[in-house]
Design a protein around this motif. Structure first.
Motif, mmCIF file in Angstrom:
data_model
loop_
_atom_site.group_PDB
_atom_site.id
_atom_site.type_symbol
_atom_site.label_atom_id
_atom_site.label_comp_id
_atom_site.label_asym_id
_atom_site.label_seq_id
_atom_site.Cartn_x
_atom_site.Cartn_y
_atom_site.Cartn_z
ATOM 1 N N UNK A 50 4.870 2.171 -5.444
ATOM 2 C CA UNK A 50 5.595 1.962 -4.198
ATOM 3 C C UNK A 50 4.578 1.705 -3.095
ATOM 4 N N UNK A 51 4.774 0.646 -2.339
ATOM 5 C CA UNK A 51 3.944 0.336 -1.180
ATOM 6 C C UNK A 51 4.870 0.358 0.025
ATOM 7 N N UNK A 52 4.616 1.313 0.901
ATOM 8 C CA UNK A 52 5.486 1.505 2.069
ATOM 9 C C UNK A 52 6.946 1.628 1.649
ATOM 10 N N UNK A 53 7.164 2.320 0.525
ATOM 11 C CA UNK A 53 8.506 2.589 0.031
ATOM 12 C C UNK A 53 9.125 1.495 -0.812
ATOM 13 N N UNK A 54 8.463 0.358 -0.927
ATOM 14 C CA UNK A 54 8.987 -0.759 -1.714
ATOM 15 C C UNK A 54 8.286 -0.826 -3.071
ATOM 16 N N UNK A 55 9.041 -1.104 -4.102
ATOM 17 C CA UNK A 55 8.494 -1.259 -5.443
ATOM 18 C C UNK A 55 7.701 -2.559 -5.522
ATOM 19 N N UNK A 56 6.415 -2.472 -5.901
ATOM 20 C CA UNK A 56 5.557 -3.654 -6.029
ATOM 21 C C UNK A 56 4.754 -3.561 -7.324
ATOM 22 N N UNK A 57 4.341 -4.699 -7.803
ATOM 23 C CA UNK A 57 3.480 -4.750 -8.986
ATOM 24 C C UNK A 57 2.039 -4.859 -8.511
ATOM 25 N N UNK A 58 1.282 -3.814 -8.744
ATOM 26 C CA UNK A 58 -0.063 -3.706 -8.174
ATOM 27 C C UNK A 58 -1.111 -4.559 -8.870
ATOM 28 N N UNK A 59 -0.750 -5.215 -9.979
ATOM 29 C CA UNK A 59 -1.736 -6.052 -10.675
ATOM 30 C C UNK A 59 -1.916 -7.422 -10.036
ATOM 31 N N UNK A 60 -1.037 -7.782 -9.127
ATOM 32 C CA UNK A 60 -1.191 -9.073 -8.450
ATOM 33 C C UNK A 60 -1.185 -8.911 -6.930
ATOM 34 N N UNK A 61 -1.393 -7.695 -6.478
ATOM 35 C CA UNK A 61 -1.484 -7.420 -5.055
ATOM 36 C C UNK A 61 -2.913 -6.986 -4.775
ATOM 37 N N UNK A 62 -3.548 -7.625 -3.831
ATOM 38 C CA UNK A 62 -4.918 -7.250 -3.483
ATOM 39 C C UNK A 62 -4.934 -5.926 -2.736
ATOM 40 N N UNK A 63 -5.977 -5.158 -2.961
ATOM 41 C CA UNK A 63 -6.135 -3.906 -2.221
ATOM 42 C C UNK A 63 -6.129 -4.196 -0.719
#
Length: 182
Positions: A50-63
């Motif tokens: 969860x990023x800011x409460x939203x479900x995200x796939x962290x393998x394609x999101x840059x830090x």
């Protein structure tokens, strides 16, 4: 580049390569291993957080894209380790896991889904989790676990496949009991 990300309620910061993925930041910089990396293409969902409460796939999101944000991983759902989060507990009681590889991402996707839709139908659950793959369970018990985590009875949820079929007027096959009497 410097990133500052709140992870499971704790401030973290590090100098990272601009191309570092959030999944690798969580695993390699912060040391949280529940976020699995299965595909690096958003196809499997094992890396869901969860990023800011939203479900995200962290393998394609840059830090760097999460800089200044709040990330919750599976470890952050039960920070004191005393009790499982209700979704994780439902996965356990309803046997919504087998090998466990997809489980952290599946649980995080379910938490995100339930925060947006606290009483989903079976169809809404299946649609909400469709970006998360499981090669072991066939999804039946995963969907059931989400229904249970939502506080609903799996036998009563609209559009469900869990309703017990009526056996009224149905005869048992030869050699099998109908379940009535002794």
């Amino acid at each position: 580049m410097k990133v500052d990300i709140t992870v499971n309620g704790a401030s973290t910061g590090a100098d990272v390569e601009p191309r570092l993925l959030l999944a690798h930041y969580l695993r390699d910089v912060v040391g949280l291993k529940a976020t699995n990396i299965g595909c690096d293409t958003t196809s499997c969902g094992a890396c869901t957080v969860l990023l800011d409460g939203e479900s995200v796939k962290s393998c394609t999101l840059l830090a760097a894209q999460a800089d200044g944000g709040e990330v919750t991983t599976l470890e952050g759902l039960s920070p004191d380790d005393a009790e499982l989060h209700p979704v994780a507990a439902a996965f356990r009681t309803e046997h919504g896991l087998q090998c466990g590889f997809c489980t952290p991402g599946m649980v995080m996707a379910a938490v995100g889904l339930l925060s947006e839709n606290p009483k989903p139908t079976e169809r809404e659950i299946r649609e909400g989790l469709e970006g998360n793959l499981c090669r072991c369970t066939g999804y039946h018990n995963i969907v059931r676990a989400v229904i249970v985590a939502s506080g609903q009875d799996p036998d009563e949820v609209q559009g469900n496949a869990f309703r017990r079929a009526s056996t009224e007027g149905v005869e048992a096959a030869p050699g099998f009991s109908s379940g009535e009497g002794a």
